[in-house]
Motif scaffolding. Structure first.
Motif, short mmCIF file in Angstrom:
data_model
loop_
_atom_site.label_atom_id
_atom_site.label_comp_id
_atom_site.label_asym_id
_atom_site.label_seq_id
_atom_site.Cartn_x
_atom_site.Cartn_y
_atom_site.Cartn_z
N SER A 128 39.76 34.18 44.60
CA SER A 128 39.38 34.34 43.29
C SER A 128 38.04 34.66 43.16
O SER A 128 37.78 35.54 42.23
N VAL A 129 37.19 33.88 43.87
CA VAL A 129 35.82 34.28 43.60
C VAL A 129 35.54 35.99 44.10
O VAL A 129 34.86 36.37 43.50
N LEU A 130 36.01 36.24 45.10
CA LEU A 130 35.77 37.42 45.76
C LEU A 130 36.24 38.44 44.60
O LEU A 130 35.79 39.57 44.39
N ALA A 131 37.54 38.22 44.00
CA ALA A 131 37.98 39.23 42.96
C ALA A 131 37.06 39.24 41.76
O ALA A 131 36.75 40.16 41.29
N VAL A 132 36.60 38.18 41.48
CA VAL A 132 35.43 38.17 40.31
C VAL A 132 34.38 39.11 40.95
O VAL A 132 33.84 39.73 39.89
N LEU A 133 33.86 38.52 42.00
CA LEU A 133 32.65 39.35 42.39
C LEU A 133 32.72 40.85 42.51
O LEU A 133 31.78 41.54 42.83
N THR A 134 34.06 41.28 42.70
CA THR A 134 34.36 42.66 43.19
C THR A 134 33.58 43.49 41.79
O THR A 134 33.25 44.74 42.04
N VAL A 135 34.00 42.99 40.66
CA VAL A 135 33.63 43.79 39.48
C VAL A 135 32.24 44.19 39.44
O VAL A 135 31.82 45.40 39.38
N PRO A 136 31.12 43.28 39.52
CA PRO A 136 29.96 43.64 39.58
C PRO A 136 29.30 44.31 40.69
O PRO A 136 28.38 45.30 40.61
N PHE A 137 30.06 44.18 41.81
CA PHE A 137 29.64 45.08 43.19
C PHE A 137 29.92 46.64 43.00
O PHE A 137 29.33 47.31 43.69
N THR A 138 31.07 46.57 42.36
CA THR A 138 31.52 48.04 42.36
C THR A 138 31.22 48.82 41.04
O THR A 138 31.68 49.81 40.68
N ASN A 163 28.43 49.98 40.02
CA ASN A 163 27.58 51.18 40.43
C ASN A 163 28.39 52.37 41.06
O ASN A 163 27.95 53.48 41.42
N PHE A 164 29.55 52.12 41.57
CA PHE A 164 30.33 53.26 42.35
C PHE A 164 30.61 54.11 41.19
O PHE A 164 30.56 54.12 40.00
N PRO A 165 31.05 55.35 41.64
CA PRO A 165 31.83 56.60 40.57
C PRO A 165 32.82 55.92 39.75
O PRO A 165 33.65 55.04 40.21
N LYS A 166 32.87 56.17 38.51
CA LYS A 166 33.59 55.71 37.60
C LYS A 166 35.04 55.95 37.89
O LYS A 166 35.91 55.01 37.59
N ALA A 167 35.59 57.11 38.54
CA ALA A 167 36.88 56.99 38.86
C ALA A 167 37.35 56.10 39.74
O ALA A 167 38.47 55.56 39.68
N ILE A 168 36.55 55.59 40.92
CA ILE A 168 36.94 54.73 41.86
C ILE A 168 36.86 53.27 41.19
O ILE A 168 37.87 52.60 41.47
N PHE A 169 35.95 52.98 40.09
CA PHE A 169 35.98 51.77 39.52
C PHE A 169 37.17 51.79 38.67
O PHE A 169 37.88 50.61 38.67
N CYS A 170 37.47 52.79 38.07
CA CYS A 170 38.76 52.76 37.03
C CYS A 170 39.84 52.66 37.74
O CYS A 170 40.76 51.91 37.29
N TYR A 171 40.20 53.39 39.08
CA TYR A 171 41.31 53.31 39.59
C TYR A 171 41.54 51.69 40.30
O TYR A 171 42.65 51.23 40.19
N TRP A 172 40.23 51.12 40.81
CA TRP A 172 40.62 49.60 41.12
C TRP A 172 40.86 48.81 40.16
O TRP A 172 41.77 47.91 40.28
N ILE A 173 40.20 48.91 39.09
CA ILE A 173 40.59 47.85 37.78
C ILE A 173 42.03 48.18 37.42
O ILE A 173 42.85 47.04 37.48
N THR A 174 42.40 49.23 37.13
CA THR A 174 43.94 49.37 36.64
C THR A 174 44.91 49.01 37.88
O THR A 174 45.97 48.42 37.69
N SER A 175 44.63 49.45 39.10
CA SER A 175 45.37 49.18 40.31
C SER A 175 45.36 47.40 40.46
O SER A 175 46.70 46.89 40.60
N ASN A 176 44.43 46.85 40.44
CA ASN A 176 44.40 45.35 40.37
C ASN A 176 45.03 44.64 39.04
O ASN A 176 45.82 43.61 39.54
N LEU A 177 45.04 45.24 37.93
CA LEU A 177 45.41 44.57 36.74
C LEU A 177 47.18 44.71 36.95
O LEU A 177 47.77 44.01 36.57
N PHE A 178 47.47 46.01 37.45
CA PHE A 178 48.92 45.93 37.76
C PHE A 178 49.38 45.32 38.68
O PHE A 178 50.50 44.57 38.48
#
Length: 143
Positions: free
Chosen positions: A19-29, A31-46
């Motif tokens: 759970s902690v690593l999942a929460v920390l993923t957002v601030p760490f990512t 600054n990544f390109p927006k497409a990767i950030f958007c893909y990871w967020i939608t994939s994780n929510l799904f």
């Protein structure tokens, strides 16, 4: 607690770390390109929503997913293993096996081999000879 992790002492720790690593993923990512950030967020929510839907008893029943059997409340504890005593016992077994082998070798008649072992200089000469043969073949191929 997640299904199948009841009665396991490390399960709670694994769940907290996950759970902690999942929460920390957002601030760490962020600054990544927006497409990767958007893909990871939608994939994780799904994935989270998919997992929550599959935990519902009605959905499990409709899909024919078998129920995980409950574990007994008191599971038998395994005896603790003392590493030092195990290593000591293994060393003693190895020594007795070596003594038995040496006793059987000395008791058995020795066989004299007719073959002599080649010396290191003979081996080196043979290697040099083979290297010259290979170089000669390579020179013939170049022509």
């Amino acid at each position: 607690m997640q299904d199948g992790m009841e009665g396991k002492p490390a399960a709670a720790t694994k769940k907290i770390v996950s759970s902690v690593l999942a929460v920390l993923t957002v601030p760490f990512t962020m600054n990544f390109p927006k497409a990767i950030f958007c893909y990871w967020i939608t994939s994780n929510l799904f994935s989270i929503s998919y997992g929550l839907v599959l935990k519902a008893p009605g959905v499990k029943k409709a899909l024919g997913i078998p129920k995980i059997p409950d574990q007994p409340a008191a599971t038998a504890r395994r005896p603790s293993i003392n590493l030092y005593s195990v290593l000591k016992k293994t060393l003693q077994q190895a020594r007795t096996a070596a003594e038995e082998e040496s006793a059987s070798v000395s008791a058995a008649p020795t066989k004299v081999s007719n073959r002599s072992t080649p010396s290191s200089s003979a081996i080196n000469q043979r290697i040099k000879h083979l290297e010259k043969q290979v170089k000669g073949k390579n020179n013939n191929k170049k022509r």
